[in-house]
Scaffold this motif. Structure first.
Motif, PDB file in Angstrom:
ATOM      1  N   PHE A 108       0.847  -1.188   0.000  1.00  0.00           N
ATOM      2  CA  PHE A 108       0.000   0.000   0.000  1.00  0.00           C
ATOM      3  C   PHE A 108       0.882   1.237   0.000  1.00  0.00           C
ATOM      4  O   PHE A 108       2.081   1.190   0.305  1.00  0.00           O
TER       5      PHE A 108
ATOM      6  N   TYR B 295      -5.610   9.515   1.719  1.00  0.00           N
ATOM      7  CA  TYR B 295      -5.948   8.270   1.027  1.00  0.00           C
ATOM      8  C   TYR B 295      -4.954   7.181   1.381  1.00  0.00           C
ATOM      9  O   TYR B 295      -3.820   7.435   1.808  1.00  0.00           O
ATOM     10  N   THR B 296      -5.383   5.936   1.201  1.00  0.00           N
ATOM     11  CA  THR B 296      -4.510   4.764   1.234  1.00  0.00           C
ATOM     12  C   THR B 296      -4.914   3.868   0.073  1.00  0.00           C
ATOM     13  O   THR B 296      -6.093   3.511  -0.060  1.00  0.00           O
TER      14      THR B 296
ATOM     15  N   PHE C  16      -4.319   0.278  -1.969  1.00  0.00           N
ATOM     16  CA  PHE C  16      -3.818  -1.080  -1.790  1.00  0.00           C
ATOM     17  C   PHE C  16      -3.617  -1.748  -3.155  1.00  0.00           C
ATOM     18  O   PHE C  16      -4.447  -1.594  -4.057  1.00  0.00           O
ATOM     19  N   ASN C  17      -2.507  -2.509  -3.267  1.00  0.00           N
ATOM     20  CA  ASN C  17      -2.175  -3.226  -4.502  1.00  0.00           C
ATOM     21  C   ASN C  17      -1.768  -4.653  -4.146  1.00  0.00           C
ATOM     22  O   ASN C  17      -1.296  -4.921  -3.034  1.00  0.00           O
TER      23      ASN C  17
ATOM     24  N   ASN D  23      -4.897  -0.448  -6.848  1.00  0.00           N
ATOM     25  CA  ASN D  23      -6.034   0.235  -6.211  1.00  0.00           C
ATOM     26  C   ASN D  23      -7.219  -0.724  -6.108  1.00  0.00           C
ATOM     27  O   ASN D  23      -8.322  -0.440  -6.584  1.00  0.00           O
ATOM     28  N   ILE D  24      -6.979  -1.859  -5.488  1.00  0.00           N
ATOM     29  CA  ILE D  24      -7.975  -2.932  -5.488  1.00  0.00           C
ATOM     30  C   ILE D  24      -9.235  -2.583  -4.686  1.00  0.00           C
ATOM     31  O   ILE D  24     -10.278  -3.213  -4.864  1.00  0.00           O
ATOM     32  N   THR D  25      -9.167  -1.584  -3.809  1.00  0.00           N
ATOM     33  CA  THR D  25     -10.368  -1.141  -3.095  1.00  0.00           C
ATOM     34  C   THR D  25     -11.083  -0.015  -3.825  1.00  0.00           C
ATOM     35  O   THR D  25     -12.073   0.519  -3.325  1.00  0.00           O
ATOM     36  N   ASP D  26     -10.558   0.369  -5.001  1.00  0.00           N
ATOM     37  CA  ASP D  26     -11.154   1.425  -5.831  1.00  0.00           C
ATOM     38  C   ASP D  26     -11.271   2.745  -5.065  1.00  0.00           C
ATOM     39  O   ASP D  26     -12.304   3.423  -5.108  1.00  0.00           O
ATOM     40  N   GLU D  27     -10.191   3.109  -4.395  1.00  0.00           N
ATOM     41  CA  GLU D  27     -10.142   4.369  -3.642  1.00  0.00           C
ATOM     42  C   GLU D  27     -10.198   5.555  -4.595  1.00  0.00           C
ATOM     43  O   GLU D  27      -9.512   5.589  -5.624  1.00  0.00           O
TER      44      GLU D  27
ATOM     45  N   ASN E  31      -8.384   4.712 -11.021  1.00  0.00           N
ATOM     46  CA  ASN E  31      -9.265   3.843 -10.246  1.00  0.00           C
ATOM     47  C   ASN E  31      -8.714   2.421 -10.275  1.00  0.00           C
ATOM     48  O   ASN E  31      -7.561   2.191 -10.646  1.00  0.00           O
ATOM     49  N   ARG E  32      -9.550   1.433  -9.882  1.00  0.00           N
ATOM     50  CA  ARG E  32      -9.077   0.049  -9.827  1.00  0.00           C
ATOM     51  C   ARG E  32      -8.743  -0.466 -11.228  1.00  0.00           C
ATOM     52  O   ARG E  32      -9.515  -0.287 -12.175  1.00  0.00           O
TER      53      ARG E  32
END
Length: 798
Positions: free
Chosen positions: A724, A747-748, A750-751, A769-773, A787-788
């Motif tokens: 992250f 923001y955070t 995650f990958n 960006n697997i959480t689509d932050e 985005n994701r």
């Protein structure tokens, strides 16, 4: 008969084995008598060789009688060749062999894919312009290795820099003339990547990571060795490209993923002999935006060659050319002179799916960089490095931006038909020596450099097209944004005919004195002379010519309580900026008031820093923790006619970076930084005192990536990675207090990835960006970030 044949075969094999029972051995250390692990020792014109162990010892067996030459090489050290003879199948002990540090010669690059701590690199020849281990360097820098880029399936330069602690992205690359590369914040000050292989390089536009061997983020004011033109007060970014090496092989890579991402890359290295190595790297990449419009595409070629003329002289040449095309990424510029009607993303109600552009509104960048180098070994103690480097960057096409109208939620689109190019030429000569005066070891650098830059701008004036709201709706009955409509409004505007030149001459000297094996001190000094010629196409512009000179010192001290494993360091570093005179309006609000010439003194930055570095557990744990304090005096404040040179900015903070390999197959990298930056003095901008400059970015940044590959069992060669990176929120409009401010949210991101890799191929799947932050970057602007996305890649190695 069968028994006789077997006996004869056995006797012949015994005789053959006995005839090759000679042995050669020795111990290899550096000039401080420290053993060197992993040195390559090879008997020339044979396949026999070995590497030194942690005690610096090596042994090569089964050598038949005869005369040979032992070649000893290690990255960052001068190659040594030792003639020897084996007689009567004896054992020859060469005793203690000392390697002297030298330039980072291309033929000495060793591709060590099996090393344990893949995310760490112990030394660099660029950071101090001489080979120096990180643990004995009083300056802090972060190295992003190629193994880390591969582990993360990195396909753009911005993602690569997320691995450097304390680096905050402000702007994406715009491709426009002069400053088209991306902007980043380091230690509270903005910087662009303008250093390639240790010398000035143009990176205007898209930087293709397929030709990046590693990235070095050099922290703190660094003008003493690199000058002011390519550095900032917070540091500089050095891109190290891929270079030829001994051996023949390469790779072919293909990738595809979300947003119609496509990539093809071929990297081939050929070494026909121990004298000549050639490498050719080329690729194509295209990526569409996650928004309704937008794309980037690039084609590049990068040939390079290394020719070892003899044991003393090596010639190296590298060239890179890229053809890039992209739409203007969404930049919402906020009004700087009136209160904003919104102060957050939610209040603006921006539809991040809207790009507010069109796919035929593009800007093209053709970029070329070359670097020729001659490295001459004067003696075991002295070497010479001569460099001729340069580049050309062109910007052609439409550059657009959206500016928030005063007291409004709307944005006006302005455009320019860009036609500009930048040329640079850099000459550099370095002499490095490694010698003793009495009992004191010295590592001395003496160098001069000359940098010439020319910018030719024949772009159109700026034209207004239309106004839109944050949801992309036209406010008035005005033309849509497309190439035809932009051409119509720009065709009748006057075009520039500007050619500006500047050149910088620098001379520097730096010495590292080993007072004891555990205690060393560095002292460096630069003389710098800057000349700015103004617009040479405008005779009336002579009054803007400007020249000035200055000195820049640098000091450092390192104490190693545990030699080569733990060091305590401190440094003083300096930078400066030449501020060109400007012809500005006497009154910004009254065009009839005329103009005036403003001239400025040098801005000066000084840093004090101290910290600790480790290289523990047989290179498995590399860490740096440090505190720095930077003060910039005589800072120019304000804009246009209101500019005054009366500011003082202070920036201090802490940084922590860790690279670790606790067990075989597991590699970890993490970082954390906190920066406190503020304006402490300014009579003309008293409203800014106590505020954080917008260019400082977020005050808290953090990053982590872990990679584990199974080394045995049914899952051998399978691996996975996860990590992250993130940022605290920050006010991107702090420089404009009348605006009321605009806060970019924290923001955070995650990958994660999964892969299979062996000696022949690597196949991987990566999720970014697997959480689509939903997150943003900006510097008095707002730009939505990716985005994701998902990416699949395949690499074939040969």
């Amino acid at each position: 008969m069968k028994t006789s044949f077997t006996l004869t075969t056995f006797l012949l094999l015994s005789i053959f084995t006995f005839s090759q029972s000679g042995t050669i051995k020795g111990t290899i250390s550096n000039t401080t008598s420290s053993p060197i692990l992993g040195v390559n020792t090879i008997i020339k014109n044979t396949i026999k060789g070995a590497q030194t162990d942690q005690d610096g010892t090596f042994e090569i067996s089964n050598i038949s009688d005869g005369d040979y030459i032992l070649s000893i090489s290690y990255l960052g050290y001068k190659t040594k060749e030792i003639p020897f003879s084996i007689t009567n199948n004896g054992t020859l002990d060469l005793g203690d062999i000392v390697l002297y540090e030298g330039n980072e010669l291309l033929q000495e690059i060793v591709l060590d894919t099996k090393r344990k701590n893949k995310f760490a690199r112990k030394q660099s020849a660029y950071v101090s312009k001489m080979p120096l281990k990180n643990i004995e360097n009083s300056q802090v820098y972060s190295t992003i290795t190629n193994q880390l880029l591969v582990s993360q399936s990195v396909n753009n330069f911005e993602d690569a820099l997320k691995n450097a602690v304390g680096v905050n992205k402000l702007w994406s690359s715009t491709g426009r003339s002069g400053d088209g590369a991306g902007y980043y914040s380091i230690r509270g000050f903005s910087v662009q990547p303008q250093l390639v292989n240790g010398v000035a390089g143009i990176t205007n536009g898209f930087i293709n990571p397929s030709n990046v061997e590693r990235v070095e983020v050099i922290k703190g004011p660094s003008a003493t060795l690199f000058g002011s033109s390519i550095t900032s007060y917070g540091g500089l970014i050095n891109i190290v490209t891929k270079k030829p090496h001994s051996g023949t092989g390469g790779s072919i890579s293909v990738a595809g993923g979300s947003n119609d991402f496509r990539k093809l890359n071929a990297d081939v290295n050929v070494s026909a002999s121990d004298k000549v190595s050639f490498r050719f790297n080329a690729g194509y990449q295209k990526d569409n935006s996650f928004q309704d419009y937008g794309f980037k595409k690039s084609v590049f070629v990068a040939p390079s060659i290394s020719y070892k003329v003899n044991n003393k002289l090596t010639l190296n040449f590298a060239y890179e050319a890229s053809d890039n095309e992209q739409t203007n990424q969404t930049f919402l510029f906020f009004n700087r002179s009136a209160p904003l009607l919104f102060n957050t993303v939610e209040e603006l109600n921006y539809d991040r799916e809207k790009s507010l552009t069109n796919n035929d509104v593009v800007i093209k960048n053709i970029t070329q960089n070359y670097r020729g180098e001659a490295v001459y070994k004067i003696s075991d103690n002295w070497s010479s490095q001569s460099i001729v480097a340069g580049g050309l960057a062109k910007s052609n096409g439409f550059y657009t931006y959206l500016f928030n109208s005063a007291n409004s939620l709307n944005f006006a689109l302005y455009a320019q038909d860009t036609d500009a190019k930048t040329r640079t030429m850099n000459l550099q000569q370095n002499f490095t020596g490694d010698f003793k005066i009495g009992d004191l070891q010295n590592k001395l650098l003496i160098g001069v450099d000359y940098l010439e830059s020319t910018i030719i701008d024949q772009s159109s004036g700026w034209g207004y097209l239309h106004s839109v709201n944050a949801q992309g709706d036209l406010i008035f009955s005005e033309p849509e944004v497309n190439a035809d409509n932009l051409k119509a409004i720009l065709s009748n505007l006057d075009r520039n005919n500007i050619e500006t030149k500047q050149n910088v001459f620098g001379a520097y000297i730096s010495n590292i004195l080993n007072i004891t094996p555990s205690l060393s001190a560095m002292a460096s000094l630069r003389y710098d002379r800057f000349e700015y010629k103004g617009d040479i196409n405008d005779p009336s512009d002579d009054h803007q010519a400007y020249d000035e000179s200055t000195f820049s010192p640098k000091f450092g001290i390192v104490f190693q309580p545990i030699l080569n494993q733990l060091s305590v360091f401190a440094n003083y570093q300096n930078s400066f900026s030449y501020i060109n005179p400007e012809l500005t309006a006497i009154d910004d609000n009254d065009p009839t008031a005329g103009t005036q010439l403003q001239s400025f003194d040098l801005e000066q930055a000084n840093q004090l820093e101290f910290g600790v570095k480790t290289n523990l557990f047989n290179n498995r744990l590399e860490a740096t923790v440090n505190y720095y304090n930077i003060t910039v005096d005589d800072k120019v404040m304000g804009f246009g006619a209101s500019k005054q040179q009366d500011g003082t900015v202070k920036s201090n903070g802490i940084e922590l970076e860790v690279n670790a390999s606790p067990v075989n197959g597991l590699n970890l990298r993490g970082g954390f930084s906190f920066n406190d930056s503020e304006v402490t003095k300014s009579a003309s901008r008293s409203d800014l005192i106590g505020l954080r400059p917008a260019e400082a970015g977020a005050d808290i940044l953090y990053n982590f990536w872990g990679d584990y590959q199974f080394t045995q069992g049914f899952a051998k060669n399978f691996g996975f990675g996860a990590g992250f990176n993130g940022s605290s929120d920050y006010n991107t409009m702090n420089d404009y207090t009348t605006s009321g401010g605009f806060t970019l949210p924290a923001y955070t991101v995650f990958n994660a990835s999964i892969y299979y890799e062996n000696d022949i191929f690597r196949i991987s799947v990566k999720g970014n960006n697997i959480t689509d932050e939903e997150y943003y970057s900006g510097w008095s602007t707002l730009t939505p970030q990716q985005n994701r996305t998902f990416l699949a890649s395949f690499d074939y190695k040969f």
